[in-house]
Motif scaffolding. Structure first.
Motif, PDB file in Angstrom:
ATOM      1  N   GLU A   1       0.692  -1.120  -0.146  1.00 25.28           N
ATOM      2  CA  GLU A   1       0.242  -0.101   0.138  1.00 25.28           C
ATOM      3  C   GLU A   1       0.858   1.331   0.033  1.00 25.28           C
ATOM      4  O   GLU A   1       0.588   2.245  -0.760  1.00 25.28           O
TER       5      GLU A   1
ATOM      6  N   GLN B   1       1.139   3.983  -2.882  1.00 34.45           N
ATOM      7  CA  GLN B   1       0.611   5.607  -2.787  1.00 34.45           C
ATOM      8  C   GLN B   1       2.152   6.480  -2.966  1.00 34.45           C
ATOM      9  O   GLN B   1       2.043   7.740  -3.420  1.00 34.45           O
ATOM     10  N   THR B   2       3.498   5.871  -3.018  1.00 36.99           N
ATOM     11  CA  THR B   2       4.634   6.872  -2.979  1.00 36.99           C
ATOM     12  C   THR B   2       5.484   6.305  -4.330  1.00 36.99           C
ATOM     13  O   THR B   2       6.267   7.252  -4.575  1.00 36.99           O
TER      14      THR B   2
END
Length: 85
Positions: free
Chosen positions: A68, A72-73
């Protein structure tokens, strides 16, 4: 900062070592600090050593959190490449 990462034990090698796998990366680590590890078990790896055995559910939860974070990054924590097979 130090990061310990769950990895799945694939096979034993010589001298209390094992090959572990994380996200397609295979690495030889030492099992000298943990007892009763079998292929298929998850261990927490830090600096080339398994420092704790981890139950499957906790390992999968932790790895899902890393995925996750990556989604996101775009950054996944580096798994040391030294000693990969």
């Amino acid at each position: 900062m130090c990061l310990a990462i769950p990895a799945k034990v694939e096979q034993f090698t010589a001298d209390d070592n094992a090959i572990v796998e994380l996200s397609g990366i295979r690495k030889e680590i030492s099992l000298a600090l943990v007892d009763e590890v079998s292929p298929g078990d998850y261990v927490i790896v830090h600096a080339g050593y398994a420092i704790q055995k981890l139950d499957v559910e906790e390992a999968e939860r932790t790895l899902a959190l890393f995925e996750e974070l990556y989604a996101q990054t775009g950054n996944f924590p580096d798994f040391p490449q030294t000693g990969t097979t």
